[in-house]
Write an enzyme that holds these catalytic residues in place. Structure first.
Site, short mmCIF file in Angstrom:
data_model
loop_
_atom_site.label_atom_id
_atom_site.label_comp_id
_atom_site.label_asym_id
_atom_site.label_seq_id
_atom_site.Cartn_x
_atom_site.Cartn_y
_atom_site.Cartn_z
N GLN A 131 -4.83 -1.89 9.71
CA GLN A 131 -4.71 -3.18 9.04
C GLN A 131 -5.27 -4.30 9.92
O GLN A 131 -4.93 -4.43 11.09
CB GLN A 131 -3.23 -3.44 8.70
CG GLN A 131 -2.99 -4.69 7.88
CD GLN A 131 -3.60 -4.66 6.47
OE1 GLN A 131 -3.66 -3.61 5.84
NE2 GLN A 131 -4.06 -5.79 6.00
N LYS A 161 0.84 -1.20 0.00
CA LYS A 161 0.00 0.00 0.00
C LYS A 161 0.88 1.26 0.00
O LYS A 161 0.60 2.22 -0.72
CB LYS A 161 -0.95 -0.02 1.21
CG LYS A 161 -2.03 -1.10 1.08
CD LYS A 161 -2.79 -1.39 2.38
CE LYS A 161 -3.74 -2.58 2.16
NZ LYS A 161 -4.45 -3.00 3.38
N ASP A 178 -11.21 2.44 4.30
CA ASP A 178 -11.45 1.00 4.30
C ASP A 178 -12.94 0.66 4.17
O ASP A 178 -13.31 -0.46 3.84
CB ASP A 178 -10.94 0.40 5.62
CG ASP A 178 -9.77 -0.54 5.42
OD1 ASP A 178 -9.59 -1.04 4.29
OD2 ASP A 178 -9.05 -0.77 6.40
N1 GUN Z 1 -7.09 -7.29 5.92
C1 GUN Z 1 -7.46 -7.98 4.82
N2 GUN Z 1 -8.02 -7.15 3.92
C2 GUN Z 1 -8.00 -5.92 4.46
C3 GUN Z 1 -8.45 -4.64 4.01
O1 GUN Z 1 -9.00 -4.46 2.92
N3 GUN Z 1 -8.25 -3.62 4.87
C4 GUN Z 1 -7.67 -3.79 6.07
N4 GUN Z 1 -7.54 -2.72 6.85
N5 GUN Z 1 -7.27 -4.94 6.53
C5 GUN Z 1 -7.43 -6.00 5.72
#
Ligand code: GUN
Length: 291
Positions: A93, A49, A116
């Site tokens: 995350q 990211k 998110d």
């Molecule tokens: N863990 C797995 N997929 C995601 C996501 O799209 N966002 C976040 N924050 N954590 C994740």
């Protein structure tokens, strides 16, 4: 069988975003990435990211609280980021250490910075078909992948495997929406579903998001179906340098010959999640700066 190339489609979106960001005057959009603990998959996702943000010209701020951080202290950190005018988007995350409530943490992120899309308000807006909110990145990425691969869901039977907050529930709501590209009949299957193969065999479009390596086998799929594999599972493999290989929730060798279109793992849904996160960050910036 046609392979849906998520890397290629994500690269197109990233190029579009890069041009948009280049045209912005002044401060560039900023995303705060909060990673707690050292889950190896989370580590690699956050790195990806950060790298993609830099490629587009977005700023990222990586925040690594100690794994022992209390919920109170994490809330205080999120409140600070919520109030910071130089931060447009906030992502915590997942998965979080067990002592923290994931839902409570997602709720604490300001709805206006919730790139998110896991905040209660934004999830509710998906149900209400209100496009002013944020849609969770993986579900939004799946819809974009389908649209850009020429798959119209109208009148088709979409079967979603999995009911998570991050993928299953929101993607089911999106496929159900009464709008162009969606308008599907949707079935959601989960660990409590009886006679699962009889349901998955009805799918015109099967979206597998259960996190079980190679769970979907040929006998569960209708010939000609479109298969979207959301799983990213690490399976031990001593022949690899890393000691593992990545595989999806679909047994690709047996299912792919049956499918009309299928996403690979890696290189299918994964890159789309990151691309849509960047798109959401730009949207958050525009909300913050009213530009
Ligand atoms: N863990 C797995 N997929 C995601 C996501 O799209 N966002 C976040 N924050 N954590 C994740």
């Amino acid at each position: 069988m046609e392979l849906i190339d998520g890397n290629l489609i994500a690269a197109t979106i990233i190029a579009e975003l890069k041009a948009e960001v280049a045209a912005l005057p002044g401060r560039k959009p900023c995303i705060a990435l909060v990673r707690i603990g050292d889950d190896p998959a989370s580590l690699s996702y956050v790195k990806k990211k950060e790298k993609t943000a830099a490629e587009i010209g977005l700023t990222s701020r990586i925040i690594l609280p100690p794994v022992t951080i209390s919920q109170t202290d994490l809330f205080a950190l999120l409140d600070q980021l919520n109030a910071d005018p130089t931060v447009d988007g906030i992502l915590v995350q997942s998965p979080l250490p067990k002592h923290l409530s994931e839902v409570a943490v997602f709720r604490r992120v300001s709805a206006l910075k919730d790139v998110d899309g896991f905040n209660t308000l934004n999830l509710g807006k998906v149900a209400q078909e209100d496009e002013t909110g944020f849609v969770a990145c993986t579900p939004a990425g799946i819809m974009e992948l389908l649209a850009r691969s020429g798959v119209d869901l109208k009148g088709r039977h979409v079967v979603v495997l999995g009911r998570s907050l991050i993928v299953g529930k929101p993607v089911a709501l999106l496929a159900l929406q009464k709008k162009a590209g969606a308008n599907a009949t949707v079935t959601v299957c989960h660990s409590g579903t009886t006679n699962l193969p009889a349901l998955t065999r009805q799918a015109d479009v099967l979206i597998a998001a259960i996190g079980r390596a190679e769970f979907v086998t040929a006998d569960m799929v209708k010939p000609g179906a479109v298969i979207i594999d959301v799983g990213i599972n690490r399976v031990p493999d001593p022949t690899k340098k890393t000691g593992y290989r990545l595989t999806g929730d679909v047994h690709f060798p047996s299912v792919s010959p049956l499918a009309s279109k299928i996403t690979p793992v890696p290189g299918g849904v994964g890159p789309m999640t990151v691309a849509l996160l960047m798109k959401n960050t730009l949207k958050a910036y525009r909300l913050q700066t009213a530009s």
